[in-house]
Write an enzyme that holds these catalytic residues in place. Structure first.
Site, short mmCIF file in Angstrom:
data_model
loop_
_atom_site.label_atom_id
_atom_site.label_comp_id
_atom_site.label_asym_id
_atom_site.label_seq_id
_atom_site.Cartn_x
_atom_site.Cartn_y
_atom_site.Cartn_z
N HIS A 223 48.03 49.17 37.73
CA HIS A 223 47.55 47.94 38.36
C HIS A 223 46.16 47.60 37.81
CE1 HIS A 223 45.88 45.31 41.45
NE2 HIS A 223 47.12 45.09 41.88
N ARG A 266 50.09 43.44 37.44
CA ARG A 266 51.11 44.45 37.17
C ARG A 266 52.23 43.82 36.35
NH1 ARG A 266 53.21 46.35 42.79
NH2 ARG A 266 52.18 44.60 43.79
N ASP A 272 47.07 35.71 38.26
CA ASP A 272 46.18 35.44 39.41
C ASP A 272 44.75 35.41 38.84
OD1 ASP A 272 44.30 36.00 41.46
OD2 ASP A 272 45.63 37.36 42.54
N CYS A 274 41.87 36.26 39.82
CA CYS A 274 40.93 37.38 39.96
C CYS A 274 41.12 38.44 38.87
CB CYS A 274 41.00 38.01 41.35
SG CYS A 274 42.54 38.86 41.72
N ASP A 368 43.19 31.92 43.39
CA ASP A 368 44.22 32.77 42.78
C ASP A 368 45.05 31.93 41.80
OD1 ASP A 368 46.87 33.75 42.49
OD2 ASP A 368 46.92 34.70 44.44
N HIS A 378 37.85 35.23 44.99
CA HIS A 378 38.40 34.64 43.76
C HIS A 378 37.35 33.84 43.00
CE1 HIS A 378 42.28 35.84 45.48
NE2 HIS A 378 42.61 35.98 44.20
C1 LIG Z 1 35.19 47.64 42.79
C2 LIG Z 1 36.44 47.68 43.53
C3 LIG Z 1 36.48 48.35 44.84
C4 LIG Z 1 37.51 47.12 42.96
C5 LIG Z 1 38.84 47.00 43.55
C6 LIG Z 1 39.76 46.55 42.49
C7 LIG Z 1 41.14 46.28 43.00
C8 LIG Z 1 41.97 47.42 43.46
C9 LIG Z 1 41.57 45.02 42.96
C10 LIG Z 1 42.93 44.62 43.35
C11 LIG Z 1 42.89 43.57 44.37
C12 LIG Z 1 44.21 42.86 44.53
C13 LIG Z 1 44.30 41.43 44.18
C14 LIG Z 1 45.26 43.51 44.99
C15 LIG Z 1 46.53 42.76 45.21
O1 LIG Z 1 47.59 43.58 44.98
P1 LIG Z 1 49.00 42.94 45.22
O2 LIG Z 1 50.04 43.99 45.13
O3 LIG Z 1 48.99 42.16 46.50
O4 LIG Z 1 49.04 41.86 44.10
P2 LIG Z 1 49.82 41.78 42.72
O5 LIG Z 1 51.11 41.17 43.03
O6 LIG Z 1 48.96 40.87 41.90
O7 LIG Z 1 49.92 43.17 42.15
ZN LIG Z 2 43.68 37.56 43.29
#
Ligand SMILES: CC(C)=CCC/C(C)=C/CC/C(C)=C/COP(=O)(O)OP(=O)(O)O
Ligand SMILES: [Zn+2]
Length: 437
Positions: A223, A266, A272, A274, A368, A378
């Protein structure tokens, strides 16, 4: 937008991409003609207004009650990227005082006043204070107590708890090591105590997956967010040797959407805004490791496919020679000394996606994707992605962003000033009597 009569041969590819994004944008629910027809400019003034509103309303973000230092960081860093001051009604010292109230007497910062310390808001609060800069902000961190807190989080074998008894994943490794880096504190003890290198890379439990990216913890799917945390932590700790870098680069380049130009987090998921930072910042970090990587390739590992997207020109896609290394060929230090002679991802496509699809031009803020609402998270990471596009585009486009350190995501000038401040003899003398656990 490029007028038909003005189009040159070299702008053809960009025009085609613009048209593709416009038709894509029209398909998204909630997009208006106004959204689509606007020019490809960063609507700075609107974003600044939106960020100012967030600073004024900061006390009321009850829904984000355990992420309040994060809000401070997302907003102050976004303003710093836009070279914009605070609004007249809010003083930087107000934010410093608020973060002081979030600091735990046992070290580190909680998600709000009176909350238990947690590594994520500890990183967010420290980044905010570094971004604000100056004596009031920088002297407000109790560094000795913070180090004690970080060490207490190393009690598990491999990596760190995010908070006492909390979850263990790559975020803990990154937030711990990035915070110590900003505070100019020795990372060696925490590296050793946590065994974080072996958690993230080979030699232990290994969060790097067969795809090449990193999961939050060993056994999880690769991820972008966790891959950023793992790679940046290892760059800061000077331990990228535990990673399979060609495989990581291969995974990262294939996360750029061929249609939109944005990044997905992923495999086979939607792009997205971010991830423009979480994935986009992997490239400057990998660039720092590139000499190590080419040495690995010379040993016989598979050659990674560097072309980011079919949208690149043939010339951009050509990878006849390894990129040149302009530094001594080591990964020492966290600064990007090896500025690439060509970007490792398609910066033009990412920039167009962010400007065309992720901006709310009228209300300000970034999002997003079209059809979703803007938010400060975002806004921060879309702007951070745009700044990375500027820096690593080899001068192809500029949106007037200041230089950003890709391993911390604060302005390089602010990071340098903080590191110098904490290393100064006056601060060291002041703290010399303090008990470091
Ligand atoms: C410095 C620090 C603490 C950083 C954290 C970095 C981090 C883990 C970011 C991920 C944030 C995020 C958008 C998760 C969404 O996953 P999802 O499964 O909902 O989304 P997807 O479908 O895009 O995978
Ligand atoms: Zn995002």
């Amino acid at each position: 937008m490029i007028e038909d009569g003005q189009r040159t041969e070299t702008s053809e590819a960009q025009h085609a991409l613009e048209q593709r994004l416009i038709s894509l944008l029209k398909d998204y629910q909630g997009s208006t003609a106004d959204d689509v027809e606007s020019s490809l400019e960063l609507t700075r003034a609107r974003h600044i207004e939106y960020l100012h509103e967030g600073l004024r309303e900061r006390q009321h973000h009850i829904a984000l009650g355990c992420s309040r230092p994060w809000l401070c960081y997302w907003i102050t860093h976004s303003l710093a990227l836009l070279r914009a001051p605070f609004p007249p009604s809010v003083e930087p010292i107000d934010v410093v005082n608020f973060l002081r109230a979030c600091q735990s007497p046992t070290g580190g910062f909680g998600g709000g006043p009176m909350q238990l310390p947690h590594l994520a808001p500890t990183y967010a609060a420290t980044s905010t204070l570094v971004t604000l800069g100056g004596q009031d902000a920088l002297s407000s961190v109790d560094r000795a107590a913070l180090l004690g807190f970080v060490k207490r989080m190393c009690k598990v074998r491999y990596a760190l708890n995010m908070h006492a008894g909390g979850e263990v994943d790559c975020r803990g490794c990154y937030t711990a090591v990035a915070t110590l880096h900003m505070l100019n504190m020795d990372k060696a003890a925490v590296l050793q105590l946590s065994g974080m290198a072996e958690f993230i890379g080979r030699g232990g439990v290994h969060a790097q997956t067969y795809e090449g990216g990193l999961g939050g913890e060993p056994g999880n799917e690769a991820h972008g967010g966790y891959t950023y945390c793992g790679l940046a932590a290892l760059v800061l700790a000077d331990r990228v040797d535990v990673l399979n870098l060609p495989s990581l680069l291969h995974w990262a380049v294939h996360r750029q959407g061929l249609v939109e130009g944005g990044f997905m987090g992923r495999t086979n998921k939607l792009v997205d805004g971010c991830y423009s930072f979480w994935q986009g910042a992997l490239f400057p970090l990998l660039q720092q490791c590139i000499c190590v990587m080419w040495a690995l390739l010379a040993e016989g590992s598979a050659v990674p496919q560097v072309s980011a997207a079919v949208l690149c020109t043939e010339e951009e896609n050509a990878v006849a020679e390894p990129p040149t290394c302009s530094s001594s060929g080591t990964t020492e230090g966290s600064r990007a000394t090896n500025v690439p002679d060509r970007p490792l991802f398609n910066t033009a496509a990412l920039r167009l996606w962010l400007l065309q699809c992720c901006q709310n031009r009228r209300g300000g803020g970034l999002r997003d994707k079209p059809g979703t609402a803007v938010d400060y998270y975002h806004t921060c990471y879309c702007l951070s992605g745009l700044a990375a596009c500027q820096e690593y585009s080899g001068g192809r486009h500029t949106d007037d962003f200041p230089l950003v350190d890709p391993s911390i995501n604060v302005l390089t000038s602010k990071l340098d000033a903080a590191i110098a401040y904490y290393g100064s003899s006056a601060v060291c003398e002041l703290e010399s009597g303090m008990d470091q656990e």
